[in-house]
Design an enzyme around this catalytic site. Structure first.
Site, PDB file in Angstrom:
ATOM      1  CG  MET A 211      42.756  17.012  61.370  1.00 16.58           C
ATOM      2  SD  MET A 211      43.844  17.374  63.038  1.00 16.58           S
ATOM      3  CE  MET A 211      42.402  17.470  64.295  1.00 16.58           C
TER       4      MET A 211
ATOM      5  CE1 TYR B 192      35.245   8.044  64.036  1.00 20.24           C
ATOM      6  CE2 TYR B 192      33.849   9.915  64.755  1.00 20.24           C
ATOM      7  CZ  TYR B 192      34.258   8.370  64.790  1.00 20.24           C
ATOM      8  OH  TYR B 192      33.305   7.606  65.488  1.00 20.24           O
ATOM      9  CG  LEU B 193      35.609  12.773  56.598  1.00 17.45           C
ATOM     10  CD1 LEU B 193      35.562  12.653  55.178  1.00 17.45           C
ATOM     11  CD2 LEU B 193      36.264  14.055  56.903  1.00 17.45           C
ATOM     12  CG  HIS B 194      31.359  15.971  61.406  1.00 15.28           C
ATOM     13  ND1 HIS B 194      31.233  17.480  60.712  1.00 15.28           N
ATOM     14  CD2 HIS B 194      32.475  16.133  61.879  1.00 15.28           C
ATOM     15  CE1 HIS B 194      32.068  18.293  61.416  1.00 15.28           C
ATOM     16  NE2 HIS B 194      33.005  17.480  62.197  1.00 15.28           N
TER      17      HIS B 194
ATOM     18  CG  HIS C   3      34.705  17.026  58.248  1.00 17.21           C
ATOM     19  ND1 HIS C   3      34.514  16.171  59.008  1.00 17.21           N
ATOM     20  CD2 HIS C   3      35.895  17.746  58.601  1.00 17.21           C
ATOM     21  CE1 HIS C   3      35.283  16.266  60.118  1.00 17.21           C
ATOM     22  NE2 HIS C   3      36.254  17.253  59.731  1.00 17.21           N
TER      23      HIS C   3
ATOM     24  CD  GLN D 122      32.832  32.000  61.064  1.00 14.21           C
ATOM     25  OE1 GLN D 122      33.470  32.230  60.238  1.00 14.21           O
ATOM     26  NE2 GLN D 122      32.779  32.701  62.290  1.00 14.21           N
TER      27      GLN D 122
ATOM     28  CG  ASP E   3      37.684  24.660  63.692  1.00 14.73           C
ATOM     29  OD1 ASP E   3      38.104  24.375  65.036  1.00 14.73           O
ATOM     30  OD2 ASP E   3      37.235  23.841  63.028  1.00 14.73           O
TER      31      ASP E   3
ATOM     32  CD  GLN F 210      41.752  25.328  61.355  1.00 17.14           C
ATOM     33  OE1 GLN F 210      42.533  24.660  61.875  1.00 17.14           O
ATOM     34  NE2 GLN F 210      40.619  24.785  60.702  1.00 17.14           N
TER      35      GLN F 210
END
Ligand code: AMP
Length: 277
Positions: A27, A29-31, A34, A145, A147, A150
């Protein structure tokens, strides 16, 4: 790196690709969490695709869809550095035209924890991931992991709907004080940011108790909860010690167990989890 916004543009790029395709849905707003997924995808595939789409259908009306952080240009720069081949960044209308009326509903594993706290959330996740898989047709898809529920839901979809995609789950990337990286951490003010370390502390306590041979899951849950309650800014949504495969709540830890937490720090809802063995 090519950036495309429509399904037909994506399909034109995908069509001639013959080697393996690694896919990282996000989604934005990468960190670094990601980016560890992208790095693993890069190491294992000849073509790497990332998607950026803040999926409206996985947010309940009162949730943070509108305020969810977005920085498209920065995301593209980060994905470029990781040698991503294609970025798919569709609009809401592209993914959900006015005629849209088909949903993917996963039973059982979605019923507790995040599914219970966020009604409709996994229906939105399952539907958008199914759509993205149909568009991207990945050989492998990479999930965090962080999430955990999910990731189990996605594995269930792939098995139940006979999708030809391997699901790869990547360990949670953390800040130096243990806080799991999350786009939502940006909502925390400095005091809340400090308070947010209580999630990792509670999970670490659970792991320590388990390593000291504690088998009573309720004892571990209670000790985690009382540690969290000492933090005035924290409000518990759930503390769970569950079967790592089915997420059924455990009484006695007699198999691979996962400690899972959802805690509000001020207005910000954070989740985290840790394997206990
Ligand atoms: P999101 O953009 O929040 O939907 O996350 C996209 C993917 O990145 C999901 O598979 C997440 O589980 C994964 N992810 C998010 N945070 C982390 C983290 N701290 N470490 C590893 N993976 C993560």
């Amino acid at each position: 790196m090519q950036v495309v916004k429509t399904i037909s543009q994506f399909r034109q790029l995908r069509q001639p690709v013959t080697g393996s395709v690694g896919f990282v849905p996000t989604m934005g707003y990468l960190h670094k969490g990601h980016l560890s997924l992208v790095r693993q995808a890069r190491a294992e595939n000849s073509t790497v695709v990332a998607s950026i789409f803040v999926n409206p259908t996985q947010f309940a009306p009162a949730e943070d869809f509108r305020s969810y952080p977005r920085d498209f240009d920065r995301d593209l720069a980060l994905l470029g550095k990781e040698k991503t081949d294609i970025v798919f960044a569709p609009s809401e209308e592209e993914m959900y035209p006015a005629t849209f009326s088909t949903w993917v509903d996963v039973e059982k594993v979605t019923e507790r924890l995040e599914g219970a706290c966020r009604p409709g959330h996994f229906r939105g996740v399952a539907t958008v991931v199914t759509k993205l898989f149909n568009i991207v047709q990945p050989t492998r898809a990479y999930f965090g992991q962080k999430d955990a529920q999910q990731a189990l839901v996605i594995k269930r979809i792939v098995a139940d709907l006979n999708m030809n995609t391997e699901i790869v789950v990547i360990p949670t990337v953390r800040e130096s004080d243990g806080l799991a990286m999350s786009s939502r951490n940006t909502y925390l003010n400095p005091k809340e940011r400090q308070a947010a370390t209580v999630l990792f502390k509670a999970l670490s306590l659970a792991r320590r108790l388990r390593q000291d041979s504690e088998k009573d899951a309720e004892e571990i849950r209670q000790q985690m909860a009382s540690l969290i309650l000492k933090e005035p800014l924290a409000q518990i949504e759930y503390v769970s010690i569950a079967d790592a495969e089915t997420l059924e709540e455990l009484k006695i830890i007699d198999r691979q167990a996962l400690a899972l937490l959802a805690v509000r720090i001020g207005k910000t809802r954070l989740i985290d989890n840790m394997l206990l063995d």
